[in-house]
Design an enzyme around this catalytic site. Structure first.
Site, PDB file in Angstrom:
ATOM      1  N   SER A  73       0.789  -1.237   0.000  1.00  0.00           N
ATOM      2  CA  SER A  73       0.000   0.000   0.000  1.00  0.00           C
ATOM      3  C   SER A  73       0.821   1.287   0.000  1.00  0.00           C
ATOM      4  O   SER A  73       0.245   2.368  -0.110  1.00  0.00           O
ATOM      5  CB  SER A  73      -0.963   0.005   1.185  1.00  0.00           C
ATOM      6  OG  SER A  73      -2.022  -0.899   0.967  1.00  0.00           O
ATOM      7  N   THR A 238       1.693   3.466   5.260  1.00  0.00           N
ATOM      8  CA  THR A 238       2.087   2.092   5.549  1.00  0.00           C
ATOM      9  C   THR A 238       1.675   1.148   4.426  1.00  0.00           C
ATOM     10  O   THR A 238       0.935   1.515   3.516  1.00  0.00           O
ATOM     11  CB  THR A 238       1.431   1.611   6.849  1.00  0.00           C
ATOM     12  OG1 THR A 238       0.004   1.747   6.718  1.00  0.00           O
ATOM     13  CG2 THR A 238       1.905   2.435   8.042  1.00  0.00           C
TER      14      THR A 238
END
Length: 291
Positions: A73, A238
């Protein structure tokens, strides 16, 4: 005359000693950091990648900085930046509302699943993707842009020829060892993040918006942020995937210091390994100690 000349030489030599000692200390410090990162990697049982850019002097601290890692991600930053780039010539782009169907929803969509009736604007989708790591939001941005290859093309337009996005969520998180799909290197990502948040890759308004989104991230409290002093401002994104892949990329504003850009990527040999956010926190602490 001879005595005077000898004294001058002695004074010059004495003056040079602190410089030599300081230089030696700097090298020792760099070696110590590398050893600490190697020890952390060994204890953790995985593969660690780190890239720190100190914008005060453009110095870099790298550990496996040129090796490829699955982005997971963290690649959402590039997609959101591509949307923001379009808004430079067409400010209304970010207000464009996209329909969200139940069939669009994929695993981990905490924001988009609440907007099946109303849809969401590209700005709202960007915020959901960056601040909550909403996977459907990422897919909607990718679709709007024209596919994963368009996100890669945007990366190339800002000088990043390493970044490659090949798939959508959640397939892009497979993180299979040796698979180059959906990967980048710590150094390439750090350089791109610097361009996007501190450089001129985006217009001033768009850059400020990206930084605001990153500072508002809700998923990074146990990763890079956990290894830094609480008083430092941080904007991060993150990522997580198979093989215990655990990632975080951040722009950091230490007190009384120029900004830092830090990328930490970590992956493990077992496909079902658990996420290890504490490894990223430890790496962040190692490379920023002494600033």
């Amino acid at each position: 005359m001879l005595k005077s000349s000898w004294r001058k030489t002695a004074l010059m030599a004495a003056a040079a000693v602190p410089l030599l000692l300081a230089s030696g200390s700097l090298w020792a410090s760099a070696d110590a950091i590398q050893q600490k990162l190697a020890d952390l990697e060994k204890r953790s049982g995985g593969r660690l990648g780190v890239a720190l850019i100190n914008t005060a002097d453009d110095s870099q601290t790298l550990y496996r900085g040129d090796e490829r890692f699955a982005m997971c991600s963290t690649g959402k930053v590039m997609a959101a930046a591509a949307v923001l780039k379009q808004s430079e010539s067409n400010p209304e782009v970010v207000n464009k509302r996209l329909e969200i169907k139940k069939s669009d929803l994929v695993v981990w969509s905490p924001i988009t699943e609440k907007h099946l009736q109303s849809g969401m604007t590209l700005a709202e989708l960007s915020a959901a993707a960056l601040q909550y790591s909403d996977n459907t939001a990422m897919n909607k941005m990718i679709s709007y842009l024209g596919g994963p290859e368009k996100v890669t093309a945007f990366a190339q337009s800002i000088g990043d020829v390493t970044f490659r996005l090949d798939r959508t969520e959640p397939a892009l998180n497979s993180a299979i060892p040796g698979d180059k799909r959906d990967t980048t290197t710590p150094l390439a990502m750090a350089e791109s993040l610097r361009k996007l948040t501190l450089g001129n890759a985006l217009g001033e308004q768009q850059r400020a918006q990206l930084v605001t989104w990153l500072k508002g991230n809700t998923t990074g409290g146990q990763s890079i942020r956990a290894g830094l002093p609480a008083s430092w401002a941080v904007g991060d994104k993150t990522g997580a995937g198979d093989y215990g892949t655990t990632n975080d990329i951040a722009v950091i504003w230490p007190e009384n210091h120029a900004p830092l850009v830090l990328v930490t990527y970590f992956t493990q040999p077992q496909q079902d390994a658990k996420s290890r956010k504490e490894v990223l926190a430890a790496a962040a602490k190692i490379v920023t100690e002494g600033l």
